[in-house]
Design a protein around this motif. Structure first.
Motif, mmCIF file in Angstrom:
data_model
loop_
_atom_site.group_PDB
_atom_site.id
_atom_site.type_symbol
_atom_site.label_atom_id
_atom_site.label_comp_id
_atom_site.label_asym_id
_atom_site.label_seq_id
_atom_site.Cartn_x
_atom_site.Cartn_y
_atom_site.Cartn_z
ATOM 1 N N LEU A 126 0.862 -1.189 0.000
ATOM 2 C CA LEU A 126 0.000 0.000 0.000
ATOM 3 C C LEU A 126 0.895 1.235 0.000
ATOM 4 N N VAL A 183 1.287 4.963 0.699
ATOM 5 C CA VAL A 183 0.616 5.961 1.539
ATOM 6 C C VAL A 183 1.174 7.344 1.202
ATOM 7 N N THR A 205 -3.833 9.885 1.861
ATOM 8 C CA THR A 205 -4.357 8.618 2.384
ATOM 9 C C THR A 205 -4.848 8.815 3.810
ATOM 10 N N ASP A 206 -6.067 8.422 4.072
ATOM 11 C CA ASP A 206 -6.563 8.608 5.448
ATOM 12 C C ASP A 206 -6.225 7.396 6.328
ATOM 13 N N ALA A 227 -7.868 3.948 5.789
ATOM 14 C CA ALA A 227 -7.340 3.116 4.696
ATOM 15 C C ALA A 227 -6.083 2.371 5.156
#
Lengths: 124, 231
Positions: A45, A47, A51-52, A55
């Motif tokens: 992922l 970030v 990106t919160d 997530a």
């Protein structure tokens, strides 16, 4: 009590939650894997500032709980800080969790969960 | 943590056991610290090389998530085992380099070559020899596509290829550093962390046993002194 062999024998991938450059570096090493369609699940992922935390938390949950093929989860230390409550309460043996430094955030021993554990052991 | 000579053997034994565990624990901590430093320096050099590659790249090109292959397959995989004491041991290996698939195909290649040579050397001087050689060639040709298919299926392509064919030197340097980090440092760090967790459990257990032994000792000493007073 040691976990049974079935708990770790299929754990063959490394997963990463990190900023773009950290993920790029690790993908260059060849750890990136996308499962067969229709799932096409990635083991990384990227970030960024947009990106919160939800997530990140969701990806953390997916890599640590849902997927049984992840052996090691690497996470940038500054991203781990954003979900610290989740990281600190993670105690499972598999996948192993390792916080790594990033370009803008060098390694901080104060935030290292291993060194915090060491302090707790000696401070008892 | 010196123990007094007046201590009973049980607590003394437990104290020395705890001391030994702490010694082991501190050794592990030292290894962890050393590996942490090398992880930091490797990570810094990787980031520096990626930044350099991006700086030198053509206008608009960035070696980042836009270039990621959406069907990538892991070229390095993790392998988890257990040491005799029960702590998890992690290793990261390249797929194909030490994997069973390539080992098997390389071994079978060797066998095929040997067989072919053997057949050739066994060929007698008469006319049957020509037929024998043809047979050997036929079997070799028949097996070749299978082997090639197996090889191409087992060995994933070099991950740097997702950034193009002519990649800059800096990106290749970053790849070298990342491979070293993933194969050497990361598995050692997580293995040491797992072993440290095991030792922590043992230390806590030994401390608990020692506390119990000391409490028991205190009560027996108290009972004896009371008996002495009564007598």
């Amino acid at each position: 009590m040691a976990a049974p062999a079935s708990a770790y024998k299929d754990r063959q991938f490394l997963a990463v939650i990190g900023d773009e450059d950290s993920v790029t570096g690790l993908l260059l090493a060849g750890i990136g894997h996308v499962t067969q369609p229709p799932d096409s699940q990635k083991n990384f992922l990227v970030v960024d500032s947009k990106t919160d935390n939800a997530a990140i938390e969701e990806a953390f949950e997916r890599f640590t709980t849902e997927r049984k093929d992840i052996g090691i989860l690497l996470i940038n230390q500054h991203i781990a800080e954003r979900i610290r409550h989740r990281v600190d309460t993670y105690t499972a043996a598999f996948p192993a969790l390792l916080e790594i430094p990033s370009k803008d955030h060098p390694y901080d021993p104060e935030k290292d969960s291993v060194l915090r554990r060491v302090r707790r052991l000696f401070g008892e | 943590m010196a123990s007094s000579p007046a201590r009973p053997p049980r607590t003394q034994l437990l104290s020395s056991e705890i001391d030994q565990l702490f010694e082991h624990y501190l050794n592990l901590l030292h290894q962890y610290d050393t590996l942490r430093s090398s992880l930091s320096s490797l990570q810094a050099s990787i980031q520096q090389n990626i930044a350099r590659a991006n700086f030198d790249a053509q206008r608009g090109v960035r070696y980042g998530q836009d270039c990621y292959d959406q069907r990538m397959q892991a070229a390095r995989r993790c392998c988890v085992t257990r040491d005799p004491e029960g702590a998890a041991l992690f290793a990261v290996e390249a797929v194909g380099a030490v994997g069973e698939g390539e080992g098997r195909s390389a071994a079978s290649e060797g066998v095929h070559e040997e067989n072919a040579e053997g057949r050739k050397s066994e060929i007698p001087a008469d006319g049957d020899g020509v037929k024998g050689e043809v047979d050997a060639d036929e079997t070799k040709e028949g097996e070749k596509p299978e082997e090639e298919a197996e090889k191409s299926a087992k060995k994933p392509k070099d991950p740097i290829r997702m950034f193009g064919i002519l990649t800059p030197q800096a990106l290749r340097l970053a790849q070298g550093g990342a491979i070293k980090m993933v194969e050497d440092v990361v598995p050692k760090l997580v293995s040491i962390d797992a072993e440290m967790k095991e030792v922590e459990i043992k230390i806590r257990r030994a401390r608990k046993h020692r506390a119990k032994a000391e409490a028991l000792e205190k009560t027996t000493v108290g009972e004896r002194s009371e008996e002495g007073i009564a007598a």
